[in-house]
Scaffold this motif. Structure first.
Motif, mmCIF file in Angstrom:
data_model
loop_
_atom_site.group_PDB
_atom_site.id
_atom_site.type_symbol
_atom_site.label_atom_id
_atom_site.label_comp_id
_atom_site.label_asym_id
_atom_site.label_seq_id
_atom_site.Cartn_x
_atom_site.Cartn_y
_atom_site.Cartn_z
ATOM 1 N N SER A 23 0.860 -1.180 0.000
ATOM 2 C CA SER A 23 0.000 0.000 0.000
ATOM 3 C C SER A 23 0.894 1.227 0.000
ATOM 4 N N PHE A 24 0.359 2.371 -0.475
ATOM 5 C CA PHE A 24 1.227 3.546 -0.536
ATOM 6 C C PHE A 24 1.546 4.067 0.863
ATOM 7 N N GLU A 25 0.673 3.765 1.869
ATOM 8 C CA GLU A 25 0.991 4.191 3.236
ATOM 9 C C GLU A 25 2.223 3.475 3.778
ATOM 10 N N THR A 26 2.291 2.136 3.552
ATOM 11 C CA THR A 26 3.442 1.396 4.056
ATOM 12 C C THR A 26 4.704 1.754 3.269
ATOM 13 N N LEU A 27 4.554 1.991 1.964
ATOM 14 C CA LEU A 27 5.706 2.410 1.171
ATOM 15 C C LEU A 27 6.199 3.780 1.616
ATOM 16 N N ALA A 28 5.272 4.684 1.921
ATOM 17 C CA ALA A 28 5.665 6.015 2.386
ATOM 18 C C ALA A 28 6.480 5.921 3.667
ATOM 19 N N ARG A 29 6.030 5.094 4.602
ATOM 20 C CA ARG A 29 6.773 4.942 5.862
ATOM 21 C C ARG A 29 8.150 4.337 5.607
ATOM 22 N N ARG A 30 8.209 3.353 4.744
ATOM 23 C CA ARG A 30 9.486 2.685 4.473
ATOM 24 C C ARG A 30 10.509 3.664 3.909
ATOM 25 N N PHE A 31 10.042 4.600 3.080
ATOM 26 C CA PHE A 31 10.977 5.510 2.422
ATOM 27 C C PHE A 31 10.912 6.932 2.983
ATOM 28 N N HIS A 32 10.383 7.034 4.218
ATOM 29 C CA HIS A 32 10.500 8.252 5.031
ATOM 30 C C HIS A 32 9.796 9.459 4.426
ATOM 31 N N PHE A 33 8.584 9.230 3.892
ATOM 32 C CA PHE A 33 7.730 10.308 3.419
ATOM 33 C C PHE A 33 6.434 10.298 4.221
ATOM 34 N N SER A 34 5.779 11.456 4.303
ATOM 35 C CA SER A 34 4.385 11.439 4.711
ATOM 36 C C SER A 34 3.582 10.872 3.547
ATOM 37 N N PRO A 35 2.444 10.205 3.811
ATOM 38 C CA PRO A 35 1.654 9.648 2.702
ATOM 39 C C PRO A 35 1.290 10.697 1.650
ATOM 40 N N TYR A 36 0.916 11.908 2.086
ATOM 41 C CA TYR A 36 0.538 12.956 1.133
ATOM 42 C C TYR A 36 1.717 13.329 0.243
ATOM 43 N N TYR A 37 2.859 13.585 0.849
ATOM 44 C CA TYR A 37 4.037 14.006 0.100
ATOM 45 C C TYR A 37 4.487 12.894 -0.851
ATOM 46 N N VAL A 44 4.009 12.872 -9.685
ATOM 47 C CA VAL A 44 4.698 13.812 -10.574
ATOM 48 C C VAL A 44 5.779 13.093 -11.374
ATOM 49 N N ILE A 45 6.582 12.258 -10.709
ATOM 50 C CA ILE A 45 7.710 11.614 -11.367
ATOM 51 C C ILE A 45 7.254 10.493 -12.304
ATOM 52 N N VAL A 46 6.321 9.674 -11.840
ATOM 53 C CA VAL A 46 5.932 8.484 -12.593
ATOM 54 C C VAL A 46 4.797 8.772 -13.576
ATOM 55 N N GLY A 47 3.961 9.753 -13.250
ATOM 56 C CA GLY A 47 2.859 10.096 -14.131
ATOM 57 C C GLY A 47 1.570 9.370 -13.833
ATOM 58 N N LYS A 48 1.522 8.633 -12.737
ATOM 59 C CA LYS A 48 0.297 7.954 -12.335
ATOM 60 C C LYS A 48 0.335 7.710 -10.835
ATOM 61 N N ALA A 49 -0.820 7.404 -10.265
ATOM 62 C CA ALA A 49 -0.895 7.127 -8.830
ATOM 63 C C ALA A 49 -0.165 5.826 -8.492
ATOM 64 N N ILE A 50 0.227 5.703 -7.228
ATOM 65 C CA ILE A 50 1.015 4.547 -6.796
ATOM 66 C C ILE A 50 0.256 3.242 -7.012
ATOM 67 N N THR A 51 -1.029 3.210 -6.635
ATOM 68 C CA THR A 51 -1.786 1.963 -6.781
ATOM 69 C C THR A 51 -1.902 1.565 -8.250
ATOM 70 N N ALA A 52 -2.099 2.539 -9.132
ATOM 71 C CA ALA A 52 -2.171 2.237 -10.566
ATOM 72 C C ALA A 52 -0.827 1.747 -11.081
ATOM 73 N N TYR A 53 0.267 2.344 -10.581
ATOM 74 C CA TYR A 53 1.602 1.917 -11.004
ATOM 75 C C TYR A 53 1.858 0.467 -10.593
ATOM 76 N N ILE A 54 1.538 0.123 -9.346
ATOM 77 C CA ILE A 54 1.765 -1.243 -8.863
ATOM 78 C C ILE A 54 0.955 -2.240 -9.703
ATOM 79 N N ARG A 55 -0.303 -1.906 -9.955
ATOM 80 C CA ARG A 55 -1.141 -2.788 -10.790
ATOM 81 C C ARG A 55 -0.525 -2.983 -12.172
ATOM 82 N N ASP A 56 -0.113 -1.885 -12.796
ATOM 83 C CA ASP A 56 0.446 -1.974 -14.150
ATOM 84 C C ASP A 56 1.756 -2.754 -14.175
ATOM 85 N N ARG A 57 2.604 -2.558 -13.154
ATOM 86 C CA ARG A 57 3.873 -3.300 -13.125
ATOM 87 C C ARG A 57 3.623 -4.787 -12.908
ATOM 88 N N ARG A 58 2.637 -5.121 -12.084
ATOM 89 C CA ARG A 58 2.310 -6.535 -11.890
ATOM 90 C C ARG A 58 1.843 -7.174 -13.201
#
Length: 290
Positions: A23-37, A44-58
């Motif tokens: 989930s993007f919340e657990t990923l945010a904690r792992r990489f030292h971001f607030s979920p919003y940030y 901005v960098i990837v061009g899509k939301a995290i959940t959509a990116y994970i689905r597409d990569r899978r």
């Protein structure tokens, strides 16, 4: 480590853990971001939301395995994070319009964009420190309690505001987000610096200013890279955008808004602010009243 490095590490982590729940919340904690940030930076960098990116990569990983291995459909689905063959087939058909078994029969091998290529593609969209593909946003009128001064000495104006706010803290501020309203009149520039407030009831010493409601082209700016090219990037975008947007003026004067939220961390690598340029459709700008 910069925020760009953290996003790159997050992308690499996702690619190596596609068979696990994320989930993007657990990923945010792992990489030292607030979920919003984290969500904002990632999008901005990837061009899509995290959940959509994970689905597409899978699903892209599934395409590779369907083309290059003899794994069963269930085995491919489980290896790509799906709990059953039915869930995998449903997601696959939704993305590609055909079931995994039919995709396998076509023997098509997709090309997956690497993490390094994604980061490079993003940095190629930055000129100097300005991300040249703006978001179109709309903002209602914003009341700010501020100090006012010479736009060519903005640091001094902010320092005066911080001193005043230390002596007379704003009781009705909406957040700690900072605003600069920059109004150009020929070669002169006046800047209003401060916080958004809920109403005009502020202590003596503050100026109350109302940023007009408008649509804006919002450019992300990376101060560590410098952003001297901001005006050039804006005017090139105005000249070439396909939506018919033109610059909106305020009493025949150019203006813009600079916005600072939790992503801003001075000139450190990965620090982000936004510059909002007012826009409208169907007019050429010159006689527009704010």
């Amino acid at each position: 480590m910069s925020n760009f490095d953290n996003i790159k590490n997050a992308l690499e982590y996702i690619d190596s853990h596609l068979d696990e729940p994320m989930s993007f919340e657990t990923l945010a904690r792992r990489f030292h971001f607030s979920p919003y940030y984290f969500h904002r930076m990632f999008s901005v960098i990837v061009g899509k939301a995290i959940t959509a990116y994970i689905r597409d990569r899978r699903l892209m990983r599934a395409c590779i395995q369907l083309a290059d291995t003899d794994k069963s459909i269930l085995g491919v689905g489980l290896d790509c994070g799906y709990s059953s063959a039915q869930a995998f087939s449903r997601a696959f058909r939704g993305a590609y319009g055909l079931p995994p078994s039919e995709y396998r029969r076509q023997e098509f091998v997709p090309v997956i964009v690497t993490v390094d290529e994604m980061i490079m593609k993003f940095t190629n969209r930055i000129r100097g420190g300005v991300f040249v593909n703006p978001k179109i946003i709309k903002r209602n009128e914003i009341i700010i309690a501020c100090t006012v001064g010479d736009g060519f000495n903005t640091l001094e104006v902010w320092q005066a505001f911080e001193k005043l706010n230390g002596e007379k803290p704003l009781r009705n501020k909406l957040s700690d987000n900072g605003y600069e309203f920059r109004l150009h009149d020929g070669e002169k520039c006046v800047v209003y610096t401060g916080y958004a407030v809920s109403d005009e009831q502020v202590d003596d010493g503050y100026t109350v200013f109302k940023i007009p409601a408008s649509a804006y082209a919002s450019f992300d700016v990376y101060p560590a890279n410098g952003y001297d090219s901001e005006n050039e990037a804006m005017y090139e975008w105005l000249a070439s955008n396909g939506e018919g947007y033109t610059e909106r003026l305020l009493d025949n004067r150019h203006y813009c808004v600079e916005f600072y939220d939790e992503r801003f961390n001075g000139n450190e690598a990965g620090s982000i602010m936004e510059i909002w340029y007012p826009i409208e459709k169907g007019l050429t700008g010159g006689d527009v009243k704010g």
